[in-house]
Design an enzyme around this catalytic site. Structure first.
Site, PDB file in Angstrom:
ATOM      1  N   GLY A 112      46.299  31.945   7.249  1.00 52.58           N
ATOM      2  CA  GLY A 112      45.378  32.918   6.660  1.00 52.58           C
ATOM      3  C   GLY A 112      45.770  33.376   5.268  1.00 52.58           C
ATOM      4  O   GLY A 112      45.454  34.501   4.867  1.00 52.58           O
ATOM      5  N   SER A 114      44.618  32.423   2.385  1.00 51.72           N
ATOM      6  CA  SER A 114      43.488  32.663   1.480  1.00 51.72           C
ATOM      7  C   SER A 114      42.782  33.971   1.832  1.00 51.72           C
ATOM      8  O   SER A 114      42.391  34.723   0.943  1.00 51.72           O
ATOM      9  CB  SER A 114      42.524  31.483   1.466  1.00 51.72           C
ATOM     10  OG  SER A 114      42.130  31.156   2.757  1.00 51.72           O
ATOM     11  N   ALA A 116      44.192  36.620   3.259  1.00 53.47           N
ATOM     12  CA  ALA A 116      45.082  37.724   2.845  1.00 53.47           C
ATOM     13  C   ALA A 116      45.012  37.914   1.333  1.00 53.47           C
ATOM     14  O   ALA A 116      44.994  39.047   0.835  1.00 53.47           O
ATOM     15  CB  ALA A 116      46.516  37.431   3.283  1.00 53.47           C
ATOM     16  N   ASP A 157      39.751  36.282  10.058  1.00 54.61           N
ATOM     17  CA  ASP A 157      41.001  36.287   9.277  1.00 54.61           C
ATOM     18  C   ASP A 157      41.076  37.518   8.367  1.00 54.61           C
ATOM     19  O   ASP A 157      42.101  38.198   8.298  1.00 54.61           O
ATOM     20  CB  ASP A 157      41.055  35.072   8.341  1.00 54.61           C
ATOM     21  CG  ASP A 157      41.459  33.799   9.044  1.00 54.61           C
ATOM     22  OD1 ASP A 157      41.283  33.728  10.266  1.00 54.61           O
ATOM     23  OD2 ASP A 157      41.940  32.879   8.347  1.00 54.61           O
TER      24      ASP A 157
HETATM   25  O1  PMV Z   1      42.009  29.649   8.373  1.00 56.76           O
HETATM   26  P1  PMV Z   1      42.591  28.845   9.494  1.00 56.76           P
HETATM   27  O2  PMV Z   1      42.984  27.505   9.079  1.00 56.76           O
HETATM   28  O3  PMV Z   1      43.589  29.636  10.244  1.00 56.76           O
HETATM   29  O4  PMV Z   1      41.412  28.543  10.553  1.00 56.76           O
HETATM   30  C1  PMV Z   1      40.415  29.427  10.786  1.00 56.76           C
HETATM   31  C2  PMV Z   1      40.022  29.413  12.211  1.00 56.76           C
HETATM   32  C3  PMV Z   1      38.724  28.725  12.554  1.00 56.76           C
HETATM   33  O5  PMV Z   1      38.361  29.215  13.838  1.00 56.76           O
HETATM   34  C4  PMV Z   1      38.950  27.227  12.651  1.00 56.76           C
HETATM   35  C5  PMV Z   1      37.587  29.008  11.587  1.00 56.76           C
HETATM   36  C6  PMV Z   1      37.087  30.463  11.563  1.00 56.76           C
HETATM   37  O6  PMV Z   1      36.386  30.804  10.605  1.00 56.76           O
HETATM   38  O7  PMV Z   1      37.339  31.237  12.487  1.00 56.76           O
END
Ligand code: PMV
Length: 324
Positions: A112, A114, A116, A157
């Site tokens: 996460g 990007s 953050a 995120d």
């Molecule tokens: O940002 P990452 O690579 O941790 O992945 C995000 C998680 C996903 O479920 C794959 C996408 C999302 O928007 O929730």
């Protein structure tokens, strides 16, 4: 010249990645690794972004010049530039802004970074002006900017990075804090293989479009696992939680987001005594998260992964979220 600083934590997805995009629940936690953004106003009417992650650049009214990192710089910095522009528009200001990003988060492996960076950028630039916006408002702007990276982002995120802690998220019910009984001894290990979340999400969509009934049955399994995991965290049943992580990983394998290095790491973690291990985030390489029975066991798991050539470290759940 006015100056401001904000920091926001990285995160792990403990359960439910990918399926969360289609309305299933997910469990996320912010972790004690941060991105710090220092912002200041500058005399020239441009946006300058510097960082310690190998990318930097300058934006004019309709131009971009990478000063470090070449092509990759634009893709990484565009969301941050968008975040800055959105704050300036919301504030009705026309100012030159420079931000400097310092990161203790490995980029591109699902922690996460990007999100953050977007949260901390929105907050740091806002702090240059009077009247502070609410955390909710900061989070909303950060989500809009992050959607430039992958347009189907669930927004989870940015939320966990803004508010911190351990969170149960579902589209229907929004975000709910989970009160955990006892600490979770978590270990992160990186495959060293960087992924594009957008590409992986698109790949899963293809699979869903090809075989909707298979996807729905896997989504149901992932949702059930998530609901059980909520209960296991709240009642401090770590053995059960570990089993559920392994079950979630089996479902993720079926949607094609695992990787041979993920399998290798999960094997190493299991042999070193992990209660469970899985991908955290989009997968396709990226990072693995393992649950240990104790801090001591966590240390053992991390050192076994390092001995096998993988970067690995223990993490704690961050309770602060965004700090301004
Ligand atoms: O940002 P990452 O690579 O941790 O992945 C995000 C998680 C996903 O479920 C794959 C996408 C999302 O928007 O929730």
């Amino acid at each position: 010249m006015t100056k401001g600083r904000a920091s926001a934590p990285a995160k792990v997805i403990l359960f439910g990645e990918h399926f969360v995009v289609y309305g299933s629940p997910a469990i996320l936690a912010s972790i004690n690794r941060r991105i710090v953004v220092d912002a200041r106003t500058i005399a020239e009417n441009k946006v300058v972004i510097r960082s310690d992650i190998g990318v930097a650049g300058e934006y004019g009214s309709s131009s971009f010049k990478a000063t470090e990192g070449g092509m990759e710089a634009k893709a990484t910095l565009d969301p941050l530039h968008n975040a800055i522009t959105q704050v300036l528009v919301a504030r009705g200001k026309k100012k030159g802004i420079e931000i400097a990003i310092s990161s203790s988060v490995l980029p591109g492996i699902g922690l996460g970074s990007s999100a953050a960076a977007c949260v901390a950028t929105v907050a740091a630039v806002n702090s240059l002006f009077q009247k502070k916006p609410s955390r909710q408002k900061i989070c909303e702007l950060a989500i809009k900017s992050e959607r430039l990276i992958h347009k189907n982002s669930s927004g989870a995120d940015c939320y966990v990075s803004t508010f911190g802690g351990l969170i149960y998220y579902s589209k229907a019910r929004g975000f709910k804090e989970i009160k955990s009984k006892g600490a979770l001894a978590l270990v992160i290990a990186s495959t060293g293989v960087r992924h594009s979340t957008g590409d992986l999400v698109a790949g899963v969509k293809k699979l869903k479009d090809r075989n909707e009934s298979l996807f729905q049955s896997l989504a149901k399994q992932a949702a059930d696992i998530c609901a059980q995991a909520h209960g296991a965290i709240a009642s401090g049943k770590c053995d059960k939680l570990g089993e559920l992580m392994n079950e979630n990983q089996a479902v993720l394998r079926q949607i094609g987001v695992s990787h041979y290095k993920v399998d290798d790491l999960i094997d190493i973690c299991g042999k070193a005594g992990a209660l469970g291990a899985k991908i955290t985030g989009a997968g396709g390489g990226g990072a693995v998260i393992a649950l240990a029975a104790s801090r001591q066991d966590g240390g053992k798991i991390a050192s076994r992964a390092r001995a096998a050539g993988y970067e690995s470290f223990e993490v704690e759940i961050d309770r602060k979220g965004l700090v301004i």
